[in-house]
Design an enzyme around this catalytic site. Structure first.
Site, short mmCIF file in Angstrom:
data_model
loop_
_atom_site.label_atom_id
_atom_site.label_comp_id
_atom_site.label_asym_id
_atom_site.label_seq_id
_atom_site.Cartn_x
_atom_site.Cartn_y
_atom_site.Cartn_z
N GLU A 173 9.75 -32.78 7.34
CA GLU A 173 8.77 -33.52 6.19
C GLU A 173 9.35 -33.16 4.82
OE1 GLU A 173 4.90 -32.70 7.35
OE2 GLU A 173 5.05 -34.08 9.36
N HIS A 217 1.76 -37.28 6.74
CA HIS A 217 0.93 -36.33 6.99
C HIS A 217 -0.42 -36.28 6.47
CE1 HIS A 217 1.45 -32.02 8.78
NE2 HIS A 217 0.05 -32.51 9.01
#
Length: 536
Positions: A263, A281
């Site tokens: 990420e 997220h």
């Protein structure tokens, strides 16, 4: 010394206010979570570290954290923390598993609906000046089967909301009891059956070795054709390449993904793939959730640093502030029992059993087990703590078991610790009197009554005249004062023991002189520290 906490990620201001209202000196430096070297340079002066997902707590960082006692994660996932390294260093790791569970469950339902009705693609099309009504044929959720893998803090509210939408829900979770499944209104099944039956599969698991890539090429091949996958839990639970291949082949109709292996998900085969709804997220990203977890982690860390209360620890049993006053004398006793056996046992220990009888059986026996293990290992491993003890015991092949009994005998409650080695079994029992002082009440099946003092001397011998005289004479000659003296025996003229409290340690030379009298089978000086919570 003033207690100091470092906040190295962006937490709500309420966390800082909570620490300060408890009299804790807090440094709010969210930029440090992105700078490894600066964090390592700063961490040594803090007792606590409060983080979100941005700060990576590695074993290397912990080498610089000589004062650190607790790490608090505002959120549920602790995969950015080396929990094993923290445990081995006696550092408590806490999370906040309930603060964002509803928010994440709501995001899961939103992602599921967006996937079923192709909402992101339809919105993009309309904004592009198109009106492609026939292109975006959706799937109705009513009557469909949702497979929930992991029915805990987030999975359970997902189940409830899905049932409210008229879906059938099947769940797979080794910790899901039949009663809990009935309460949720779901059917508990094994993973293979869940995959074969579900129209939509959603994941709500921690990322550990057992769950890593739980959805992979093999498991996706088992799944019902046309299944849709939702992952708002942890990147790494799904093999991204395998999922992309299954979507391209048409076996999987689509996926909604909030978390990725990496990420931001640069290079992920899911990015840009038609049929994939992706968010950055956002599972816990609501104002309400961030406020809740920030306050919760600050309260938990403050309670621990100020009062020794342990809530939502991932590497140690919890001890509430309410139970702490009642439990602490028993924690001290458990450590003393372990310490006695640890000092008496020279050969490798294979197994330990802790028997809790009477009122103590309903207390926090997990915490008592941890304390007993500290005592057992302390004389061999100086740095052992309640956080690291059971991991260290496991590494040494020591199995620890627990037995509970209703009240029996003259005491309202007692604890009996038994160790097993290749050569023998050895046991000792103790209780806590109304004055809060731990006492030994039985050794090797012989009843005694002995207060526990820092310096003691234990002997075994035959039940013959001269024992008391020899102990008094030799210790007196060395100017070692006897504070208390307890004798016990199995029967007249048979095996007997003595346990003495003395004002200073008995050294090896004095112990050798006692042994040379020929009266004693065993002479062992003992030392007991003032037991505490047993953390760093």
């Amino acid at each position: 010394m003033t207690l100091k906490v470092l906040v190295s990620d962006k937490l709500a201001e309420s966390a800082v206010e909570t620490f300060r209202s408890n009299g804790i000196d807090v440094s709010f430096e969210p930029q440090l979570g992105k700078d490894k070297s600066a964090l390592a340079e700063a961490i040594g002066e803090f007792d606590g570290l409060a983080i979100r997902s941005g700060t990576k707590v590695t074993s290397k960082l912990l080498e610089s954290a000589g004062r650190l006692r607790v790490i608090g994660r505002a959120g549920i996932g602790v995969d950015n923390i080396d929990v094993s390294a923290a445990s081995m260093n006696g550092i408590l790791v806490m999370n906040t598993p309930f603060g964002n569970s509803i928010t994440t469950a709501e995001h899961t339902i939103a992602m599921m609906m967006a996937l079923a009705r192709q909402i992101p693609e339809a919105s993009h099309s309309v904004h592009g000046g198109n009106w492609e009504k026939s292109r975006f044929m959706g799937m109705e959720l009513f009557g469909k089967t949702l497979g929930v893998i992991g029915c805990g803090n987030v999975g359970a509210p997902v189940c409830r909301r899905a049932i409210g939408l008229g879906m059938k829900v099947v769940g797979c979770d080794p910790f899901l009891s039949a009663q809990k499944a009935r309460e949720l209104g779901i059917e508990k099944v094994e993973l293979v059956e869940l995959l074969r039956r579900s129209d939509i599969v959603t994941l709500h698991l921690p990322l550990i070795e057992k769950t890593r890539r739980i959805l992979n090429a093999n498991s996706l091949a088992i799944a019902k054709r046309g299944v849709r996958i939702v992952n708002c839990a942890r990147g790494g639970l799904v093999d991204e390449a395998a999922l992309a291949d299954a979507i391209r082949s048409g076996h999987v109709a689509g996926a909604a993904v909030d978390v990725f292996d990496r990420e931001p998900p640069e290079g992920s085969p899911l990015i840009g793939l038609p049929g994939v709804v992706a968010t950055p997220h956002l599972g816990a990203s609501t104002t309400e959730a961030q406020e809740k977890v920030a306050i919760q982690v600050a309260e938990q860390m403050s309670d621990f640093l100020l009062r020794g209360a342990i809530s939502n620890a991932v590497n140690m049993p919890s001890i509430s502030a309410e139970e702490s006053p009642l439990l602490m004398p028993w924690i001290a006793l458990a450590e003393h029992l372990g310490s006695f056996v640890g000092q008496m046992t020279d050969e490798p220990i294979r197994a330990v059993n802790l028997l809790y009888n009477g009122a103590v059986a309903s207390m926090n026996t997990a915490a008592l087990n941890a304390s007993a293990t500290v005592g057992l290992l302390r004389h061999a491993i100086a740095e052992v703590s309640m956080v690291s003890a059971q991991m260290m015991a496991k590494d040494r092949g020591i199995s620890i078991s627990t037995t509970t009994q209703s009240k029996s005998g003259v005491f309202d409650a007692y604890v009996k610790l038994t160790v097993v080695t290749k050569l023998r079994e050895r046991s000792i029992a103790g209780t806590v009197f109304s004055d809060g002082k731990p006492r030994f009440i039985q050794i090797k099946g012989i009843n005694i009554d002995a207060e526990i003092e820092p310096n003691m001397l234990y002997t075994t011998h035959g039940d013959v005249p001269g024992i008391v005289g020899a102990l008094g004479t030799i210790l007196g000659k060395r100017d070692i004062n006897i504070a208390n003296f307890t004798l016990g025996r199995t029967a007249a003229k048979s095996e007997a023991i003595a346990l003495l409290s003395v004002d200073e340690p008995v050294n090896a030379e004095v112990a050798g002189e006692l042994k040379d009298t020929g009266l004693f089978l065993q002479v062992r000086p003992l030392q007991f520290r003032t037991a505490s919570i047993g953390l760093r």
